[in-house]
Each structure stands twice: as structure tokens, then as C-alpha cells.
Design a protein around this motif. Sequence first.
Motif: not given
Length: 135
Positions: A59-63, A72-73, A78-79, A111-112
Motif C-alpha cells: 500500500i502506497l502512503p497517502g490519504g 512517518v512513525c 523501521r529505521r 493505524l494509518a
Amino acid sequence: MVLALNSPALGEVADIQRQLFELSQSTNSQGKLAPCHIDQLEQWIDGKLSLLPTQQGAILPGGDKTAAHARVCRAICRRAERAAVALHKQHPQAPVALAYLNRLSDYFLVLARRINQRQGVCDNSLVLDSVKDQD
């Protein structure tokens, strides 16, 4: 990240912030994290997933802007997980801390998706050209 005052995620994020603060302040690599904290993340993830359509690929980020903040969180988690794994190779760390970071990144992804769903935004699935050519 801005969450509605009546959102269950508001309390969840507050708990996560406390757990991460305790982890960062500890003198050992585990801090006060315990397997029950991972179990709690799993319950939150499962609860949100039960309300979402089945994920079809990446799933691409967006919305929604708040969903973007959750993504971003996730990227930061992940980092942090990659850094913790690299550190673990040199100086073994408590496995619960590594597992927590892993599940935390999944929590923020779900959550996103849930935030976008509540805002009426559909998932933007990644469709590769090679997949399109097979149709």
C-alpha cells in the motif's frame, strides 16, 4: 499526529510513548518492556485489522494528513529496528525490545490504514507493471 479525542488510538499512542520513553531511559536494553507489551500491540493491530478490508499487496502512503504522520512513525520505527538489529549483532540486546519495535511498525501501518478508512480514503495499492502485463 492529530487524533480525534474519542479515538481509542489516542490512549494507545500515549501508552506507546510511555513505553518508548521507559526503554530510552533504561540502563539495560530491555527497560521495562515485557512480552505483555508486545501482546498488547498485537491486540491493537488485530482489532484494527478486523475493521479493514483485506490488504492486497503493498500500500502506497497517502490519504489523510494524520495517516501520513502514522506512516512517518512507521518509517522511524523501521529505521530504529534496523539500528537495534545491527547493535544486537555487536552487543546482544534483549529480544523483547527488537520484537516490540517490529510490531510497533506494523501497528503504525494498520493505524494509518484505519485512519484513512475512517476519513473515507481507500488504500492506494501498488500495482507493478509486470503484474498488470499478466492480466
